[in-house]
Write a protein that holds these residues in place. Structure first.
Motif: not given
Ligand SMILES: Cc1cc2nc3c(=O)[nH]c(=O)nc-3n(C[C@H](O)[C@H](O)[C@H](O)COP(=O)(O)OP(=O)(O)OC[C@H]3O[C@@H](n4cnc5c(N)ncnc54)[C@H](O)[C@@H]3O)c2cc1C
Length: 297
Positions: A11, A42, A65-66, A77, A147, A150, A171, A276, A281, A284
């Motif tokens: 950021g 979530i 929760y994930e 990633a 992802e 990576l 990157e 997101d 974005n 930050m």
């Protein structure tokens, strides 16, 4: 204490990382809530973790929760290249903060509309992030997202085309090249890093210069048309060329993962979208969005 990275900021101003004030420009003032609520968060990316942290500090009862077996979302990633270790440091910091605040974290927990309907939380915070945009290349099957490469979920082989010259593509190309692979970066616009909301001007210029210096071939004004066996057909301003590659690694953008929110907001109050999932974005933005929202509930 996080130190400022050589060319990478998480950021714009994310350089100061100590105690409660970890973003240089964000002075944190957390006030207790007048009416503590039960909050369900979530998504365990930075937006969800920041939301859970601020909610707990304000005295709310919060659970996170994930779906995956770990926290961090896309930043896992993002932090794989050794030049971006700060990303993983940030995830670890959030993990220990949430642990200290006794926030229950439910990993491997995919949450759908039905699971939310069965939960008696007063407030639902949806921080489900984004998913990579897929690219279909007729005639070619070894197409992997940045992802998946990576994080080591997919092996791209030795000769790799990276599609997309934004921050993630650049990157990823650099990271692959540092592993000794032969890398070509394809960008449809006339320069790499054409739109970049995350890096400063000097970091952008450094990265732009670094890629060719490292031996990465960059093809701008170019699109991938199709493939014939392992020969990838490229179009550059009307000219057709071919490249042989083991894989194509795509980094052509992300789309907000907001379907859960769109379904739920029609049927219940106090459902909020952040990070997101609201607007793709950067870190930050995701952290600030979560902080600002939860400071008001
Ligand atoms: C490779 C890469 C490099 C990046 N590098 C940088 C960088 O250097 N600097 C920067 O500022 N930004 C960078 N970004 C962008 C940054 O990672 C994101 O902006 C930020 O992580 C967004 O956080 P988030 O919490 O909103 O979403 P995410 O990180 O996408 O997290 C969403 C989480 O929600 C979970 N989830 C989704 N649906 C459900 C469900 N139904 N139930 C349960 N869990 C669910 C997902 O598994 C995920 O863990 C990078 C992104 C990528 C992909």
């Amino acid at each position: 204490m996080l130190k400022k990275n050589s060319y990478m900021d998480i950021g714009h101003n994310a350089i100061s990382f100590s105690g409660d004030s970890y973003f240089g420009s964000m002075k944190e003032t957390i006030t207790p809530s007048f009416v503590p609520q039960n909050i369900m968060v979530i998504g365990g990316g930075v937006a969800g973790m920041e939301a859970a942290r601020v909610a707990a500090r304000r005295g709310h009862k919060v659970e996170l929760y994930e779906q995956k077996g770990y926290l961090g979302g896309n930043l896992v990633a993002g932090g794989m290249p050794d030049f971006k270790k700060e990303c993983h440091a940030l995830i670890h910091w959030y993990g220990s903060e949430l642990h200290e605040l006794n926030v229950p974290i439910h990993l491997h927990s995919w949450i759908d509309e039905e699971a939310i309907r069965q939960n008696d939380a007063d407030i639902i915070l949806i921080a489900t992030g984004s998913t990579p945009i897929k690219q279909n290349i007729p005639g070619f099957r070894s197409i992997f997202s940045a992802e998946s490469v990576l994080t080591g979920a997919k092996d791209p082989g030795h000769v790799v085309i990276v599609a997309g010259g934004g921050l993630v593509g650049c990157e990823t190309a650099l990271w692959l090249k540092n592993q000794g692979k032969q890398v070509t970066l394809i960008e449809k616009q006339n320069e790499i890093l054409p739109i970049n909301k995350t890096l400063s001007y000097s970091s952008t210029e450094t990265l732009k210069n670094l890629l060719p210096q490292k031996g990465i071939t960059i093809k701008t004004n170019t699109i991938i048309s199709h493939a014939v066996d392992s020969r990838i057909v490229l179009q550059t301003e009307g000219q057709q060329t071919e490249l042989v590659a083991d894989s194509i690694v795509t980094a052509i953008g992300y789309q907000a993962n907001n379907s859960l929110y769109e379904t739920l907001r029609a049927e219940r109050e106090h459902v909020y979208l952040l990070g997101d999932a609201k607007q793709v974005n950067n870190v930050m933005h995701a952290v600030r969005d979560a902080f600002d929202l939860v400071s008001q509930i």
